[in-house]
Design an enzyme around this catalytic site. Sequence first.
Site, PDB file in Angstrom:
ATOM      1  N   HIS A 160      34.784  43.177  79.611  1.00 52.02           N
ATOM      2  CA  HIS A 160      36.101  42.549  79.716  1.00 52.02           C
ATOM      3  C   HIS A 160      37.196  43.573  79.444  1.00 52.02           C
ATOM      4  CE1 HIS A 160      39.572  40.339  77.992  1.00 52.02           C
ATOM      5  NE2 HIS A 160      39.324  39.519  79.002  1.00 52.02           N
ATOM      6  N   CYS A 170      31.839  45.157  95.977  1.00 50.99           N
ATOM      7  CA  CYS A 170      32.873  44.807  95.007  1.00 50.99           C
ATOM      8  C   CYS A 170      32.449  45.161  93.594  1.00 50.99           C
ATOM      9  CB  CYS A 170      33.295  43.348  95.145  1.00 50.99           C
ATOM     10  SG  CYS A 170      31.954  42.209  94.893  1.00 50.99           S
TER      11      CYS A 170
HETATM   12  C1  PEP Z   1      28.654  43.050  90.299  1.00 52.34           C
HETATM   13  O1  PEP Z   1      27.621  42.555  89.862  1.00 52.34           O
HETATM   14  O2  PEP Z   1      28.721  44.195  90.791  1.00 52.34           O
HETATM   15  C2  PEP Z   1      29.902  42.268  90.267  1.00 52.34           C
HETATM   16  C3  PEP Z   1      30.978  42.669  90.919  1.00 52.34           C
HETATM   17  O3  PEP Z   1      29.917  41.124  89.527  1.00 52.34           O
HETATM   18  P1  PEP Z   1      30.111  41.082  87.933  1.00 52.34           P
HETATM   19  O4  PEP Z   1      30.461  42.464  87.471  1.00 52.34           O
HETATM   20  O5  PEP Z   1      31.165  40.090  87.674  1.00 52.34           O
HETATM   21  O6  PEP Z   1      28.739  40.644  87.506  1.00 52.34           O
END
Ligand code: PEP
Length: 755
Positions: A398, A707
């Site tokens: 976070h 992402c």
């Molecule tokens: C990921 O797993 O790369 C992602 C973008 O999701 P999070 O970091 O929220 O798990």
Amino acid sequence: MAVVWLDDVRADDLDLVGGKGASLGELTGAGLPVPPGFVVTAGTYRAFIEDAGIDDELFSAVEVDHEDSAALKEAHEAAHDLIMGTPMPEDVREEILDAYRSIGDGDAYVAVRSSATAEDLPDASFAGQQETFLNVQEEALLEDVKACWASLFSERAIYYRNRKGFPHDKVDIAVVVQQMVDSEKSGVMFTRHPSTGEKKVIIEAAWGLGEAVVSGTVSPDNYVVNRETGDVETATIADKKTMCIRDKETGQTVDREVPSEKRHERVLTNDEIARLLELGELVEDHYETPQDVEWAVYDGEVYMLQSRPITTISEGGENDAASDDGKSKNAGDDVIMRGLGASPGIASGRARIVTKLDHLDQVAEGDIIVTEMTMPDMVPAMKRAAGIVTDEGGMTSHAAIVSRELGVPAVVGTGDATSTLTDGDIVTIDGDKGTIREGEMPEEEQRQPVEEARPKTPVKPMTATEVKVNVSIPEAAERAAATGADGVGLLRIEHMVLTLGKTPERYIEQNGERAYVDEIVTGVREVAEEFYPRPVRVRTLDAPTDEFRQLEGGENEPREHNPMLGYRGIRRGLDNPNIFRLELQAFRRLFDMGYDNIEVMLPLVNDAEDVLRAKEHMIEAGIDPDKREWGVMIETPAAALCIRDLADAGIDFASFGTNDLTQYTLAVDRNNEHVANIYDELHPAVLKLIGDTIEACREVGVKTSICGQAGSKPKMVQFLVDKGVSSISANIDAVRDVQHEVKRVEQRLLLDSVR
Ligand code: PEP
Ligand code: MG
């Protein structure tokens, strides 16, 4: 007079013709070749509602509580029906049609665009939906003009005016009707080198209509022209596979393959380049600043479609803020501790040890927050802080995500900052190198994250691969949009939910389902509005149970040995769909409000069954999967290996969540610092899964994207562009570098292909 010709419009006619009309008028007035057209004036709209006597009814219909979305929808429908249902006076009809008939041969295709008079206020949301109709002919013209008038009362526009207390009767709307140029060639021109500011004109050109160049679906030719001598210094001829043209039968704009003999042909002749150069000089002289111009060649003539100022990259060149400055290298001696550089920039300030939430108000402007781990409630204090240091957490924690989005330097995962540092110590943190030093840096040596040092409207290199941005907190939307990113590749709703301070179940128990849906609608809307019409991919809830445990109501969460392998993402949504359904209702509401730029993304799917079950829920919530863009995260090896089945289930896109994909492929918990040294997003196994998935998706026409954090790393960018990924979504602070990296790789690929 209901209409005025663009030839007769001047820049200060804003009240008469709105922002768009005035800027086209100004270009025309400066002697630049602009496609012919006219404006149905704002006064015509005003007379229409007043003479028909619908004005009072209209304005009172839209005086509703803007937070009540049912009322908002009703207000929009009432206003729309009132305008569309009121006939246009005969003399106005005749005047508009007469003007139309005198464009071209009398049956021209025209673009019909709304041009609101409040458009140029600092908050453009006062205006309407900015309706645009393309390829319009006589039959549809009058209805489209009325539809532009009605666009002043879209749900979004009513919402914003009511929220800001801006009176509806103070906004008028003009409508620009302009001949569509059936361009044979088109592109963009920068009147100065967009990165260095040198006196060189950069032209990008491709076959057909400009849409393909502007949207980046084609790699255009690139010409660098010396402005002093007029010499073409370099001409890079691209392999132009597609072009956008108007279909003669339907009148619609369609993508076509470029005939093979034209693919490698040079688009612009020297004469056309000379003409563009001449127009570039004129337009720059007129506005007295370097311009970014959209142009088209039609029937041997060069036309200017739009011109806006470019802001050259800050002096000293790009990236100076991210480079090593020597000083910090020498500062090794007084490094007290190290962690991970999670958000770039150097900042000095007073350390404020925050162990409990009620210590937060002691964080003053310019302090450095030192805490075990940040939590959503800390966001307001994080905004005030000059820097952030945490004991725990990695690059995807976070603290790391939020500080990057807020543009606050951060060092995370130091191990024991809260016990090593003393409250009140003056320290300097370096969010690139992950160091904390004693004492203060002179102010001029401190530096803000890269993005801050750059112009507000950065010059964006044209790339075929889209470059988007990740957003987790709605407060960061404006900063994210200012990067010039092509949209949001991941909007996590977890942070909105965690900010409630209660688990969704507890929140709903106390406030009701409706309030929960409203919270999501409000948070997502802020981002969707900021980016509109750029697409925003919103992911349904994916918070692991250990994050929920910290919240009120968290005691009811299951205790899990390894929450990363546990009850999260779509598996939780499908197992207990109560909350998932409400999220889908929020999406539905946003679609109804006109946010057609929102896309639904499902987290942590494993196989087609997960996708099909989620799709059923979407349909039940009133979301038509055939009409909306939706897709999945590829975060497990299972999802990557089952990609063809996922494609058969109907997804439009697959987005690599490399934070999870890496942990599940390598069996390395992303939150476990004991194995952090073997957590490697560029591991050959991870790359193989990604590469194979992109290949399969390209075969079946599914878009691909990344992402996860790795999308901000140059090596990953090189790998993905090489494989043909459709888009890359980066952290706010990395967008600009990723744009340049993508451009470099695309140009190299292009050169390789012609050698
Ligand atoms: C990921 O797993 O790369 C992602 C973008 O999701 P999070 O970091 O929220 O798990
Ligand atoms: Mg993930």
